[in-house]
Structure formats: structure tokens, C-alpha cells
Scaffold this active site. Sequence first.
Site, short mmCIF file in Angstrom:
data_model
loop_
_atom_site.label_atom_id
_atom_site.label_comp_id
_atom_site.label_asym_id
_atom_site.label_seq_id
_atom_site.Cartn_x
_atom_site.Cartn_y
_atom_site.Cartn_z
N ALA A 34 5.87 4.61 -2.93
CA ALA A 34 6.05 3.70 -3.96
C ALA A 34 5.42 4.50 -5.32
CB ALA A 34 5.69 2.39 -3.99
N HIS B 127 0.96 -1.22 -0.04
CA HIS B 127 0.03 0.05 0.05
C HIS B 127 0.92 1.42 -0.07
CE1 HIS B 127 0.70 -0.96 4.42
NE2 HIS B 127 1.25 0.49 4.12
N SER B 128 2.26 1.23 -0.38
CA SER B 128 3.16 2.18 -0.16
C SER B 128 2.68 3.62 -0.81
CB SER B 128 4.61 1.81 -0.47
OG SER B 128 5.51 2.87 -0.49
N ASN B 129 2.57 4.66 -0.05
CA ASN B 129 2.52 5.96 -0.79
C ASN B 129 3.84 6.41 -1.29
OD1 ASN B 129 -0.25 6.35 0.31
ND2 ASN B 129 0.71 6.47 2.16
#
Length: 330
Positions: A80, A76-78
Site C-alpha cells: 500500500a 502495515h502493508s508495504n
Amino acid sequence: MIGRIFSFPRVRLTTLPTPLEKAERLSKELDVELFVKRDDVMELAFGGNKVRKLEFIMGDVIANGCDTVVTSGAFHSNHARLTAAAARKLGLEVYLVLAPPRKPTRNGNLLLDELLGANIVFVESRDEVSEKVRKLAEELRAKGRKPYVIPGGGASPHGVLGYVLAALEIVQQLYQNNARPRYIVHATGSGATQAGLVLGTKLLNLDVEIIGISVGRSRKEACERIANLVNETAKLLGVNITVEPEEITVFDDFTFGGYAEIPREVVEIMKRIARLEGLILDPVYTAKAMAGLISLVERGYIDKKSTVVFIHTGGTPIPFQYSDEITKYM
Ligand SMILES: *Cc1c(COP(=O)(O)O)cnc(C)c1O
């Protein structure tokens, strides 16, 4: 001395300053003067705190003549998503090494990573990330590419510079509101945001406490990482400042069971703030930071009537990625 920052290469990825708004109704409930720094409001792909870091990191990528960026994070990385967006905007190739927690629901940030055409490499556990990133960079070099590895969360000294400048921006905006900050509260993960704010307020000689609410790491580990980032960034800037882990304020009692765990209390905070202020928080970072802020006022750690800035660090796509977890408690 803060002026030295302007000699570092930087690319513009959003219009600054971001808005600073008074949270009138929550201020009344808590009996503090609460401002929300809207770092979730930015032009680049739904914005967030990673954009400020990426302005300096991408400046360094281009200054080094690199053509590919490699970074890593959770599904769910912002960070990335925003690295992918910034890379595309600059015409660079992008590789994302993504790990659990949680299943890879193709929604929220992961959906956006796919739309942005990022090369996505999944690994089974977080322990495999650094080895995979190293191998990938090696393979890319062998193919004649020039990869630049960005650490998870954009937690490099160049990334930290973005929040050194943010400290200056926040203080200027508060002065325009006839206010002086006593506390700045935000979610802390990789530690780069907090490191920048600590260094920035030190360079400005300001008496303001930067309070990080850990979203996973223990207080000890977080403080060591943050102090280290402050010291490395001071070196990069050529200023004679060092801090010890003991000088950093981090609370680790608002992780609600650990990183990306979403129990009922976290959803309750999201609902409370949405219904009181029309403000949308995410369940991994900003809702936990807000839970910390409210609790620190109630415990008396943050003085009544004092001026508090809550940094909304972003995470706009995350509620969509975790809609099942959230709707369970609606
Ligand atoms: C990454 C992130 C954080 C944590 O910031 P760090 O600089 O990594 O400590 C907080 N909130 C959101 C929404 C994030 O994406």
C-alpha cells in the site's frame, strides 16, 4: 524468450540492480555460502519487493490511460505504501483499502501512507476488502475517474514480470562473484515474488530451487496461487510453460502462529541477525523467512557448503509500526 519482457510498458521507480552482498558471519555459522539480495535498498519510499512489481503494473496503468489506482492490504502493508508513493511520483490519485490484522497505529507504513496523501478507507475485517474495492472503483467511475484496481500485494501477471527480471539480475550478479545459486529463499505472501522467480529461472533453464517461506497461508493454498500466477504470466508473455502446484516449494511451518503474529522467537531472529550482520529484518515477513532458511540448513534440507541467496524483500517501516510488540522481548 525472456527478452519479450522488454516490450512491456514499464516505468522506472528505482535504480537496478540492487546490491548483492555476502553475509560472511552468518555463512560461517551455517556452513553455507550465503548471499543477501538487498531488495530493501531502493530509492522509492524505503523500497522493497513491491517496487519491482509496480514498475510493470504502473506501466500498464499508464498504457491504459488510467488516472487513479485502487489497492488494498493490511494496516502495515508495504504494498500500500509503495503503491501510494509510485502513484504520487506519476501524478496519479490513490485509494487504499486497509484491513486488520492489528490496530491501526499511526506509525510505520500507515504514517507514510498519510504523508503521501493517500485516500485511506478502513474496513473492519479482511473479508470486506474485495467488496469495498469493487464499490470504490464503481463510485470513482461514476464520478468520471479512470480507476485501475491493483490486487493486494501487486499479485497480477504484470507484477510478476518484475521478479522474472529479478531472477536474471540475481544470476548475473552471482556469476560476477564466481558463484552459482542452488537455492533462493524468501518470504512468500501473495505469491507474486515466488511466481516471478520460478518463471524466470525456468526461462533461463537454471537448476535452482526457489524456496518460499509462507508468512501465513497454508502450503497447499500458497502453491496453488503461485502455480496459477506462473501460468497466467507465461500466457501474458506468450511462452509455452505451465507448472503444477506440486512443482512449487513452499514451507508453511514458519508462520509462528499466523500472519503478523509476533512471538518471542521472531524477535530473537531479528536480534540475532542485527547483531551478527548489522542487517535489519522486519517481524512480519523477512524475520520469518530467515527463521525458515536457518532451520532448513539445520535440518539438512539445504546442503552444507551450497550457495544460497536470501532475498531481503523490504519491510523497513514495519518494526516502527510494531515497536510495542518487539520491545516486549528486548
Ligand atoms: C509483500 C512482501 C512479501 C511477500 O511477497 P509476495 O510477492 O506478496 O509473496 C515479502 N516481504 C515483504 C517485506 C513484503 O512486503
